[in-house]
Design an enzyme around this catalytic site. Structure first.
Site, PDB file in Angstrom:
ATOM      1  N   GLY A  71      13.160   0.107 -30.855  1.00 10.18           N
ATOM      2  CA  GLY A  71      12.924  -1.008 -29.552  1.00 10.18           C
ATOM      3  C   GLY A  71      13.226  -2.273 -29.936  1.00 10.18           C
ATOM      4  O   GLY A  71      13.927  -2.963 -29.017  1.00 10.18           O
ATOM      5  N   THR A  72      13.131  -2.817 -31.174  1.00  8.01           N
ATOM      6  CA  THR A  72      13.408  -4.071 -31.569  1.00  8.01           C
ATOM      7  C   THR A  72      14.840  -4.462 -31.169  1.00  8.01           C
ATOM      8  O   THR A  72      15.416  -5.443 -30.509  1.00  8.01           O
ATOM      9  CB  THR A  72      13.028  -4.455 -32.805  1.00  8.01           C
ATOM     10  OG1 THR A  72      11.543  -4.399 -32.853  1.00  8.01           O
ATOM     11  CG2 THR A  72      13.503  -5.924 -33.415  1.00  8.01           C
ATOM     12  N   ASN A 151       2.004  -4.082 -24.823  1.00  4.06           N
ATOM     13  CA  ASN A 151       1.467  -3.447 -26.021  1.00  4.06           C
ATOM     14  C   ASN A 151       0.188  -3.851 -26.444  1.00  4.06           C
ATOM     15  O   ASN A 151      -0.434  -2.986 -27.224  1.00  4.06           O
ATOM     16  CB  ASN A 151       2.582  -3.738 -27.018  1.00  4.06           C
ATOM     17  CG  ASN A 151       2.646  -5.162 -27.271  1.00  4.06           C
ATOM     18  OD1 ASN A 151       3.444  -5.843 -26.517  1.00  4.06           O
ATOM     19  ND2 ASN A 151       2.420  -5.657 -28.468  1.00  4.06           N
ATOM     20  N   GLN A 181       6.460   0.625 -24.369  1.00  2.61           N
ATOM     21  CA  GLN A 181       5.052   1.254 -24.323  1.00  2.61           C
ATOM     22  C   GLN A 181       4.756   1.815 -23.053  1.00  2.61           C
ATOM     23  O   GLN A 181       4.011   2.671 -23.004  1.00  2.61           O
ATOM     24  CB  GLN A 181       4.094  -0.046 -24.382  1.00  2.61           C
ATOM     25  CG  GLN A 181       3.964  -0.808 -25.586  1.00  2.61           C
ATOM     26  CD  GLN A 181       3.384   0.142 -26.808  1.00  2.61           C
ATOM     27  OE1 GLN A 181       2.718   0.875 -26.668  1.00  2.61           O
ATOM     28  NE2 GLN A 181       3.523  -0.376 -28.023  1.00  2.61           N
ATOM     29  N   SER A 201      11.485   3.193 -27.561  1.00  2.00           N
ATOM     30  CA  SER A 201      11.592   3.399 -29.071  1.00  2.00           C
ATOM     31  C   SER A 201      11.027   4.848 -29.227  1.00  2.00           C
ATOM     32  O   SER A 201       9.911   5.150 -28.693  1.00  2.00           O
ATOM     33  CB  SER A 201      10.473   2.284 -29.613  1.00  2.00           C
ATOM     34  OG  SER A 201      10.174   2.478 -30.851  1.00  2.00           O
ATOM     35  N   GLY A 202      11.596   5.409 -30.245  1.00  2.00           N
ATOM     36  CA  GLY A 202      11.308   6.853 -30.849  1.00  2.00           C
ATOM     37  C   GLY A 202       9.647   7.070 -30.944  1.00  2.00           C
ATOM     38  O   GLY A 202       9.072   7.958 -30.740  1.00  2.00           O
ATOM     39  N   HIS A 203       9.543   6.070 -31.933  1.00  2.00           N
ATOM     40  CA  HIS A 203       8.018   6.346 -32.851  1.00  2.00           C
ATOM     41  C   HIS A 203       6.968   6.122 -31.820  1.00  2.00           C
ATOM     42  O   HIS A 203       5.558   6.481 -32.363  1.00  2.00           O
ATOM     43  CB  HIS A 203       8.119   5.577 -34.083  1.00  2.00           C
ATOM     44  CG  HIS A 203       7.984   4.035 -33.868  1.00  2.00           C
ATOM     45  ND1 HIS A 203       6.706   3.334 -34.249  1.00  2.00           N
ATOM     46  CD2 HIS A 203       8.798   3.162 -33.615  1.00  2.00           C
ATOM     47  CE1 HIS A 203       6.853   2.122 -34.235  1.00  2.00           C
ATOM     48  NE2 HIS A 203       8.017   1.986 -33.735  1.00  2.00           N
ATOM     49  N   THR A 239      27.835   4.637 -37.717  1.00  2.00           N
ATOM     50  CA  THR A 239      27.767   6.170 -37.778  1.00  2.00           C
ATOM     51  C   THR A 239      26.149   6.466 -37.219  1.00  2.00           C
ATOM     52  O   THR A 239      25.152   5.742 -37.514  1.00  2.00           O
ATOM     53  CB  THR A 239      27.786   6.891 -39.292  1.00  2.00           C
ATOM     54  OG1 THR A 239      29.228   6.345 -39.618  1.00  2.00           O
ATOM     55  CG2 THR A 239      27.655   8.437 -39.087  1.00  2.00           C
ATOM     56  N   CYS A 326       2.187  -5.384 -34.741  1.00  2.00           N
ATOM     57  CA  CYS A 326       3.355  -6.319 -34.910  1.00  2.00           C
ATOM     58  C   CYS A 326       2.742  -7.748 -35.003  1.00  2.00           C
ATOM     59  O   CYS A 326       3.668  -8.457 -35.900  1.00  2.00           O
ATOM     60  CB  CYS A 326       4.317  -6.572 -33.747  1.00  2.00           C
ATOM     61  SG  CYS A 326       4.815  -4.805 -33.146  1.00  2.00           S
TER      62      CYS A 326
HETATM   63  N1  PLP Z   1       8.491  -3.789 -27.473  1.00  2.00           N
HETATM   64  C1  PLP Z   1       7.122  -3.389 -27.538  1.00  2.00           C
HETATM   65  C2  PLP Z   1       6.274  -3.529 -26.262  1.00  2.00           C
HETATM   66  C3  PLP Z   1       6.567  -2.682 -28.715  1.00  2.00           C
HETATM   67  O1  PLP Z   1       5.312  -2.361 -28.346  1.00  2.00           O
HETATM   68  C4  PLP Z   1       7.368  -2.382 -29.720  1.00  2.00           C
HETATM   69  C5  PLP Z   1       6.631  -2.042 -31.030  1.00  2.00           C
HETATM   70  O2  PLP Z   1       5.496  -2.274 -31.418  1.00  2.00           O
HETATM   71  C6  PLP Z   1       8.395  -2.960 -29.708  1.00  2.00           C
HETATM   72  C7  PLP Z   1       9.228  -3.587 -28.768  1.00  2.00           C
HETATM   73  C8  PLP Z   1       9.393  -2.832 -30.805  1.00  2.00           C
HETATM   74  O3  PLP Z   1       9.808  -1.443 -31.059  1.00  2.00           O
HETATM   75  P1  PLP Z   1      10.342  -0.940 -32.634  1.00  2.00           P
HETATM   76  O4  PLP Z   1       9.087  -0.742 -33.357  1.00  2.00           O
HETATM   77  O5  PLP Z   1      10.885   0.592 -32.292  1.00  2.00           O
HETATM   78  O6  PLP Z   1      11.279  -1.794 -33.321  1.00  2.00           O
END
Ligand code: PLP
Length: 383
Positions: A71-72, A151, A181, A201-203, A239, A326
């Protein structure tokens, strides 16, 4: 007692289906999708299938689905890539007041490149202030970036309305949406949101860590942040992370298949928590704005700081968070909570409890009971 994991907004475990789908690509199917031999072809087919699933899940054309490292990176590419693509006459960047640090930090990086970054206001309810938005929109805006769901407290912002206003008053501006989210908890369709790009984001959705997507609307371009081979239409070379992509493809399909069930589960889980809160003196939900996701419950409990309450819960096997994961590395108060109208004293006492359909409701009941007991004990010590 067995532990109860209620920190699903921080991360989620892989589902067995996702793990199973990934395993072959962590083992015998190790090919590089760019290779022409059968191992490469199998990897390419798996990546293409995942891309189709994500296109379907997100309302985008498969060729407009770009795999990133999470996601970042997807937010960095959506914001910085779009701003660089449009720079010239367009020098202004508008971001939401409660954005994730990766969006705020991307905007800061753009400020260092000479862009003017402005934060959109919230109204007194914590809702996006559309009058302020209108006043800021003009033809020199390059990017508007607002998250779909927050989030920390789950507020859902009116993205389609924002995108329509941006099209009217800042035609050609790029509207980027952080849907990290929201995806899996709401029906997130890029075409219906009418935005230019969205990040997931996958996780966060029972997929693997280290994989995400930036989905683009048809015809939208972003300038790549990385330079290398021609992968991902040259917009995100390197890759491919085949096991991660396959895992995210499976997770995304499961999100679509289980969406109604997920929404209903979250509604019931939140109701269970709500009944527990009535038994804790002064406790309440933090629900800024017009709408919040049931799956992310932010609660204010008076007394000890949230950090202390969180550790007491953890000793009884209930895992939640005090502020978002975070932010946990930086003990400052959450700018998103403060922007949403909480005082520093209140913001310090906010716990985040986040659900997943994979946590049985009976566990939510048990965890709620533990929260009530811990809160009573802490109150007794204080009195
Ligand atoms: N954006 C939001 C709203 C999130 O909650 C998060 C993760 O906490 C991210 C972006 C970042 O995603 P990633 O952990 O996959 O880098």
């Amino acid at each position: 007692m067995d532990s109860v994991y209620l920190d699903n907004a921080a991360t989620t475990p892989l589902t067995p289906e996702v793990r199973e789908a990934m395993l072959a690509f962590l083992g015998e199917d190790f090919g590089n999708p760019s290779s022409r031999h059968p191992l490469g072809v199998r990897a390419r087919e798996a990546v293409d299938e995942a891309r189709r699933r994500l296109g379907h899940a997100l309302g985008a054309r498969p060729e407009d689905v770009l795999f990133t490292s999470g996601g970042t990176e997807a937010n960095n590419l959506g914001l910085i890539g779009a701003a660089r693509q449009l720079s010239g006459r367009r020098r202004r960047i508008l971001i939401g007041a409660t954005e994730h640090p990766c969006v705020r930090a991307s905007a800061k990086a753009l400020a260092a490149e000479g862009f003017q970054v402005e934060q959109l206001a919230l109204d007194e309810r914590g809702e996006l202030d559309l009058e302020d938005l209108d006043a800021r929109l003009s033809e020199d805006v390059a990017v508007v970036a607002v998250m779909l769901a927050n989030n920390e407290f789950g507020s859902v912002y009116p993205i389609r309305e924002l995108a329509r206003r941006a099209r009217r008053k800042a035609p050609g501006a790029h509207v980027h949406v952080d849907a990290v989210q929201a995806f899996g908890k709401l029906d997130v369709q890029l075409d219906e949101l009418e935005c230019s790009s969205l990040a997931i984001s996958g996780h966060k959705v029972h997929g693997p860590k280290g994989i995400g997507v930036l989905a683009l609307a048809e015809g939208v371009r972003v300038a790549p942040l990385l330079h290398g081979g021609g992968q991902e239409r040259e917009l995100r070379p390197g890759t491919e992370n085949v096991p991660g992509i396959v895992g995210l493809g499976t997770a995304a399909q499961l999100c679509v298949e289980h969406l109604d069930e997920t929404i209903e589960h979250a509604r019931q889980a939140r109701a269970i928590l709500a009944s527990g809160l009535t038994r804790i003196q002064g406790a309440r939900f933090i629900e800024p704005g017009a709408r919040v996701l049931d799956a992310i419950a932010s609660i204010y409990v008076p007394g000890v700081p949230a950090e202390v309450r969180m550790h007491h819960l953890e000793q009884r096997g209930v895992y939640v968070s005090a502020g978002s994961a975070c932010q946990a590395a930086k003990p400052d108060l959450s700018p998103a909570l403060l922007a949403s109208g909480l005082s520093p004293e209140e913001a310090r006492r906010v716990l985040r409890i986040s659900f997943s359909r994979l946590v049985p409701l009976a566990d939510v009941e048990r965890a709620t009971q533990v929260l009530v007991e811990v809160s009573r004990e802490l109150e007794e010590v204080a009195s």
